[in-house]
Design an enzyme around this catalytic site. Structure first.
Site, PDB file in Angstrom:
ATOM      1  N   THR A   1      19.734  52.569  10.811  1.00 59.47           N
ATOM      2  CA  THR A   1      18.883  51.377  10.892  1.00 59.47           C
ATOM      3  C   THR A   1      19.438  50.301   9.966  1.00 59.47           C
ATOM      4  O   THR A   1      19.772  50.594   8.813  1.00 59.47           O
ATOM      5  CB  THR A   1      17.414  51.679  10.517  1.00 59.47           C
ATOM      6  OG1 THR A   1      16.743  50.456  10.236  1.00 59.47           O
ATOM      7  CG2 THR A   1      17.286  52.563   9.293  1.00 59.47           C
TER       8      THR A   1
ATOM      9  N   ARG B   1      15.596  22.751   7.517  1.00 60.74           N
ATOM     10  CA  ARG B   1      16.171  23.356   8.729  1.00 60.74           C
ATOM     11  C   ARG B   1      15.895  24.852   8.712  1.00 60.74           C
ATOM     12  O   ARG B   1      16.299  25.544   7.763  1.00 60.74           O
ATOM     13  CB  ARG B   1      17.688  23.130   8.768  1.00 60.74           C
ATOM     14  CG  ARG B   1      18.086  21.667   8.772  1.00 60.74           C
ATOM     15  CD  ARG B   1      17.766  21.041  10.132  1.00 60.74           C
ATOM     16  NE  ARG B   1      18.280  19.696  10.255  1.00 60.74           N
ATOM     17  CZ  ARG B   1      17.567  18.590  10.124  1.00 60.74           C
ATOM     18  NH1 ARG B   1      16.287  18.659   9.815  1.00 60.74           N
ATOM     19  NH2 ARG B   1      18.124  17.412  10.292  1.00 60.74           N
TER      20      ARG B   1
ATOM     21  N   ASP C   1      12.814  56.030  11.015  1.00 56.87           N
ATOM     22  CA  ASP C   1      11.734  56.960  10.663  1.00 56.87           C
ATOM     23  C   ASP C   1      10.907  57.395  11.876  1.00 56.87           C
ATOM     24  O   ASP C   1      10.455  58.549  11.947  1.00 56.87           O
ATOM     25  CB  ASP C   1      10.848  56.382   9.558  1.00 56.87           C
ATOM     26  CG  ASP C   1      10.208  55.066   9.952  1.00 56.87           C
ATOM     27  OD1 ASP C   1      10.707  54.404  10.884  1.00 56.87           O
ATOM     28  OD2 ASP C   1       9.192  54.696   9.333  1.00 56.87           O
TER      29      ASP C   1
ATOM     30  N   VAL D   1      30.843  65.242  17.275  1.00 52.87           N
ATOM     31  CA  VAL D   1      31.618  65.940  18.310  1.00 52.87           C
ATOM     32  C   VAL D   1      32.828  66.646  17.691  1.00 52.87           C
ATOM     33  O   VAL D   1      33.106  67.811  17.981  1.00 52.87           O
ATOM     34  CB  VAL D   1      32.064  64.942  19.413  1.00 52.87           C
ATOM     35  CG1 VAL D   1      33.022  65.598  20.396  1.00 52.87           C
ATOM     36  CG2 VAL D   1      30.846  64.377  20.138  1.00 52.87           C
TER      37      VAL D   1
ATOM     38  N   MET E   1      16.445  40.044   8.982  1.00 58.52           N
ATOM     39  CA  MET E   1      15.605  41.217   9.237  1.00 58.52           C
ATOM     40  C   MET E   1      15.248  41.943   7.941  1.00 58.52           C
ATOM     41  O   MET E   1      15.910  41.780   6.915  1.00 58.52           O
ATOM     42  CB  MET E   1      16.297  42.158  10.220  1.00 58.52           C
ATOM     43  CG  MET E   1      16.219  41.645  11.657  1.00 58.52           C
ATOM     44  SD  MET E   1      16.847  42.840  12.830  1.00 58.52           S
ATOM     45  CE  MET E   1      16.605  41.953  14.362  1.00 58.52           C
ATOM     46  N   GLY E   2      14.213  42.740   7.998  1.00 58.67           N
ATOM     47  CA  GLY E   2      13.734  43.496   6.828  1.00 58.67           C
ATOM     48  C   GLY E   2      12.235  43.359   6.734  1.00 58.67           C
ATOM     49  O   GLY E   2      11.732  42.393   6.180  1.00 58.67           O
ATOM     50  N   ARG E   3      11.507  44.336   7.344  1.00 55.45           N
ATOM     51  CA  ARG E   3      10.039  44.233   7.338  1.00 55.45           C
ATOM     52  C   ARG E   3       9.463  44.627   5.988  1.00 55.45           C
ATOM     53  O   ARG E   3       8.674  43.895   5.418  1.00 55.45           O
ATOM     54  CB  ARG E   3       9.455  45.123   8.437  1.00 55.45           C
ATOM     55  CG  ARG E   3       9.710  44.586   9.808  1.00 55.45           C
ATOM     56  CD  ARG E   3       8.559  44.855  10.761  1.00 55.45           C
ATOM     57  NE  ARG E   3       8.689  43.999  11.919  1.00 55.45           N
ATOM     58  CZ  ARG E   3       9.515  44.245  12.940  1.00 55.45           C
ATOM     59  NH1 ARG E   3      10.253  45.338  12.942  1.00 55.45           N
ATOM     60  NH2 ARG E   3       9.595  43.418  13.956  1.00 55.45           N
TER      61      ARG E   3
ATOM     62  N   ASP F   1      15.969  50.878   5.011  1.00 59.79           N
ATOM     63  CA  ASP F   1      14.662  51.132   4.393  1.00 59.79           C
ATOM     64  C   ASP F   1      14.318  52.625   4.312  1.00 59.79           C
ATOM     65  O   ASP F   1      13.234  52.981   3.863  1.00 59.79           O
ATOM     66  CB  ASP F   1      13.559  50.380   5.174  1.00 59.79           C
ATOM     67  CG  ASP F   1      13.493  50.780   6.632  1.00 59.79           C
ATOM     68  OD1 ASP F   1      14.412  51.455   7.121  1.00 59.79           O
ATOM     69  OD2 ASP F   1      12.511  50.393   7.298  1.00 59.79           O
TER      70      ASP F   1
ATOM     71  N   ARG G   1      12.930  53.759  23.665  1.00 60.29           N
ATOM     72  CA  ARG G   1      11.653  54.125  23.032  1.00 60.29           C
ATOM     73  C   ARG G   1      10.806  54.762  24.122  1.00 60.29           C
ATOM     74  O   ARG G   1      10.767  54.270  25.244  1.00 60.29           O
ATOM     75  CB  ARG G   1      10.979  52.901  22.426  1.00 60.29           C
ATOM     76  CG  ARG G   1      11.791  52.319  21.285  1.00 60.29           C
ATOM     77  CD  ARG G   1      11.018  51.326  20.451  1.00 60.29           C
ATOM     78  NE  ARG G   1      11.658  51.115  19.157  1.00 60.29           N
ATOM     79  CZ  ARG G   1      12.393  50.062  18.848  1.00 60.29           C
ATOM     80  NH1 ARG G   1      12.567  49.097  19.709  1.00 60.29           N
ATOM     81  NH2 ARG G   1      12.934  49.953  17.646  1.00 60.29           N
TER      82      ARG G   1
ATOM     83  N   ASP H   1      18.028  47.954   8.520  1.00 57.64           N
ATOM     84  CA  ASP H   1      17.137  47.533   7.430  1.00 57.64           C
ATOM     85  C   ASP H   1      17.409  48.255   6.101  1.00 57.64           C
ATOM     86  O   ASP H   1      16.994  47.791   5.045  1.00 57.64           O
ATOM     87  CB  ASP H   1      15.669  47.788   7.806  1.00 57.64           C
ATOM     88  CG  ASP H   1      15.158  46.798   8.823  1.00 57.64           C
ATOM     89  OD1 ASP H   1      15.940  45.916   9.237  1.00 57.64           O
ATOM     90  OD2 ASP H   1      13.979  46.899   9.218  1.00 57.64           O
TER      91      ASP H   1
ATOM     92  N   ARG I   1      31.013  60.324  17.189  1.00 61.60           N
ATOM     93  CA  ARG I   1      32.379  60.866  17.186  1.00 61.60           C
ATOM     94  C   ARG I   1      32.511  61.994  16.158  1.00 61.60           C
ATOM     95  O   ARG I   1      33.063  63.064  16.442  1.00 61.60           O
ATOM     96  CB  ARG I   1      33.391  59.762  16.861  1.00 61.60           C
ATOM     97  CG  ARG I   1      34.820  60.288  16.788  1.00 61.60           C
ATOM     98  CD  ARG I   1      35.826  59.197  16.483  1.00 61.60           C
ATOM     99  NE  ARG I   1      35.825  58.860  15.072  1.00 61.60           N
ATOM    100  CZ  ARG I   1      36.908  58.536  14.379  1.00 61.60           C
ATOM    101  NH1 ARG I   1      38.080  58.491  14.986  1.00 61.60           N
ATOM    102  NH2 ARG I   1      36.830  58.213  13.115  1.00 61.60           N
TER     103      ARG I   1
ATOM    104  N   GLY J   1      15.765  51.603  17.211  1.00 66.17           N
ATOM    105  CA  GLY J   1      16.652  50.434  17.101  1.00 66.17           C
ATOM    106  C   GLY J   1      18.104  50.867  16.953  1.00 66.17           C
ATOM    107  O   GLY J   1      18.409  51.712  16.119  1.00 66.17           O
TER     108      GLY J   1
HETATM  109  P1  ADP Z   1      12.958  53.963  14.826  1.00 69.08           P
HETATM  110  O1  ADP Z   1      13.494  55.346  14.956  1.00 69.08           O
HETATM  111  O2  ADP Z   1      14.059  52.948  14.777  1.00 69.08           O
HETATM  112  O3  ADP Z   1      11.971  53.862  13.680  1.00 69.08           O
HETATM  113  P2  ADP Z   1      10.744  53.929  16.770  1.00 69.08           P
HETATM  114  O4  ADP Z   1       9.705  53.916  15.718  1.00 69.08           O
HETATM  115  O5  ADP Z   1      10.570  53.047  17.946  1.00 69.08           O
HETATM  116  O6  ADP Z   1      12.201  53.592  16.181  1.00 69.08           O
HETATM  117  O7  ADP Z   1      10.869  55.438  17.300  1.00 69.08           O
HETATM  118  C1  ADP Z   1      11.767  55.786  18.336  1.00 69.08           C
HETATM  119  C2  ADP Z   1      11.149  56.831  19.237  1.00 69.08           C
HETATM  120  O8  ADP Z   1      10.824  57.997  18.480  1.00 69.08           O
HETATM  121  C3  ADP Z   1       9.816  56.420  19.888  1.00 69.08           C
HETATM  122  O9  ADP Z   1       9.951  55.672  21.046  1.00 69.08           O
HETATM  123  C4  ADP Z   1       9.201  57.771  20.203  1.00 69.08           C
HETATM  124  O10 ADP Z   1       9.725  58.317  21.396  1.00 69.08           O
HETATM  125  C5  ADP Z   1       9.655  58.598  19.012  1.00 69.08           C
HETATM  126  N1  ADP Z   1       8.568  58.595  18.008  1.00 69.08           N
HETATM  127  C6  ADP Z   1       8.242  57.613  17.163  1.00 69.08           C
HETATM  128  N2  ADP Z   1       7.158  57.934  16.415  1.00 69.08           N
HETATM  129  C7  ADP Z   1       6.795  59.161  16.820  1.00 69.08           C
HETATM  130  C8  ADP Z   1       5.746  60.038  16.446  1.00 69.08           C
HETATM  131  N3  ADP Z   1       4.854  59.716  15.507  1.00 69.08           N
HETATM  132  N4  ADP Z   1       5.672  61.228  17.092  1.00 69.08           N
HETATM  133  C9  ADP Z   1       6.559  61.551  18.040  1.00 69.08           C
HETATM  134  N5  ADP Z   1       7.569  60.760  18.435  1.00 69.08           N
HETATM  135  C10 ADP Z   1       7.689  59.597  17.841  1.00 69.08           C
END
Ligand code: ADP
Length: 323
Positions: A125, A247, A103, A24, A173-175, A129, A72, A127, A21, A11
């Site tokens: 992120t 609402r 994560d 770099v 947002m916030g799971r 979290d 992703r 969130d 920036r 995300g």
């Molecule tokens: P976020 O980083 O925001 O938590 P995602 O969970 O969608 O988002 O992870 C982003 C990308 O990181 C995934 O599309 C995938 O390519 C990689 N990824 C996520 N989980 C794993 C995992 N368990 N092992 C390897 N790559 C992962």
């Protein structure tokens, strides 16, 4: 070390560009080149990357989202994908990789690290979290956007006088973490807040709102984190208990846009510089965070396995302020 790579993954979050920036610039002062990898791990596997100049990154700090794009990728989760990624890193002379994401992205970083590529994670992120840091990039901007939206609801709600009190339910947002909900409820002057970390009782909430109406309030604003209950489910319950037509609004992706706040740009810059320093020190599998105003680092697994929760102090504060 001559060249490092940076990518944004998962995300997107406002402030990621300020972080790019900083990476770099910090690399440049150490005579290291930074290669920007487009579309997260997908771009890494495909070799979709280019060297980032300091001139180019000077113009991106105020932009929201990420100029490197995010993506992703399922392929990256396979051995084939990881091998491709390492091959492309070698081919392009990438000796260390900085991953800005959540994560899931950190899990991916740990996987590719096993193939011999040093990695550092930076939490990005909205969130907020991710454990190991008090702030993730983008969370402050999201809170500001939600707070601003609550103010807009107050504007219209206080102006239109109707026969029966009105209830505005706002889903944010916030799971698993109610950071956005709790912080913006306090800052925006909400009348109730529901977060995933705390049990709640809709009957009790309605009784609380009813008391406010009996004391002369003509409308109420309730903030609910998506991970606690869907706003439409909540509406059904509130409508039937209070016999009204509440609402409901879902703020959704609005919360991910907008110019990053100065605070997000500042912490993103602190973390970007720290990540480069860690790579230069020969560190790997570390995550950068902000603790007590300083950029610090911890095991990246802490960011993967533990989750930030809103503090008892914030819960207490909310309870006082909604009264
Ligand atoms: P976020 O980083 O925001 O938590 P995602 O969970 O969608 O988002 O992870 C982003 C990308 O990181 C995934 O599309 C995938 O390519 C990689 N990824 C996520 N989980 C794993 C995992 N368990 N092992 C390897 N790559 C992962």
């Amino acid at each position: 070390m001559r060249r490092i790579g940076v990518l944004t993954s998962g995300g997107d979050a406002p402030g990621m560009n300020a972080c790019i920036r900083a990476v770099v610039k910090a690399a440049k002062v150490n005579n290291i080149e930074t290669i920007g990898i487009y579309e997260g791990y997908k771009g890494l596997m495909e070799g979709n990357m280019k060297v980032l100049t300091t001139n180019y990154v000077d113009d991106i700090v105020e932009l929201s989202g990420t100029v490197l794009k995010s993506a992703r990728s399922k392929l990256f989760k396979t051995e084939e994908g990881l091998k491709l990624a390492k091959e492309q890193a070698d081919k392009n002379g990438i000796e260390g990789l900085i991953v800005i994401g959540g994560d899931g992205s950190f899990r991916g970083a740990c996987d590719v690290e096993k193939y011999g590529l040093p990695v550092i994670g930076i939490p990005g992120t909205i969130d907020n979290d991710i454990a190991g840091t008090e702030f993730s990039i983008g969370a402050d901007t999201a809170v500001n956007i939600v707070t601003d939206t609550i103010s807009k609801i107050h504007d219209t709600a206080r102006s239109l006088i109707v026969d029966t009190p009105r209830v505005f339910l706002v889903e944010v947002m916030g799971r698993g973490c109610g950071y956005i909900a709790a912080t913006s409820a306090i800052a925006g002057g909400a009348d109730y807040c529901i977060v995933p970390e705390m049990p709640y009782d809709v009957n009790e909430m309605c009784a609380h709102l009813q008391r406010k109406f009996e004391n002369g309030k003509v409308y109420s604003v309730v903030i609910v984190a998506e991970g606690a209950i869907s706003v439409y489910e909540l509406k059904k319950e509130v409508d039937s208990i209070l016999n009204i037509d509440a609402r409901a609004s879902v703020l959704g992706h609005l919360q991910r846009g907008g110019a990053p706040t100065a605070f997000d740009r500042f912490i993103a810059s602190q973390m970007g510089v720290k990540a480069v320093e860690l790579l230069l020190e020969g560190k790997t599998n570390r995550m950068v965070g902000i603790v007590a105003g300083k950029a610090v680092d911890c095991d990246i697994n802490q960011g993967i396995n533990d989750k930030n929760k809103i503090s008892e102090e914030v819960v207490k504060l909310n309870n006082i302020l909604i009264s």
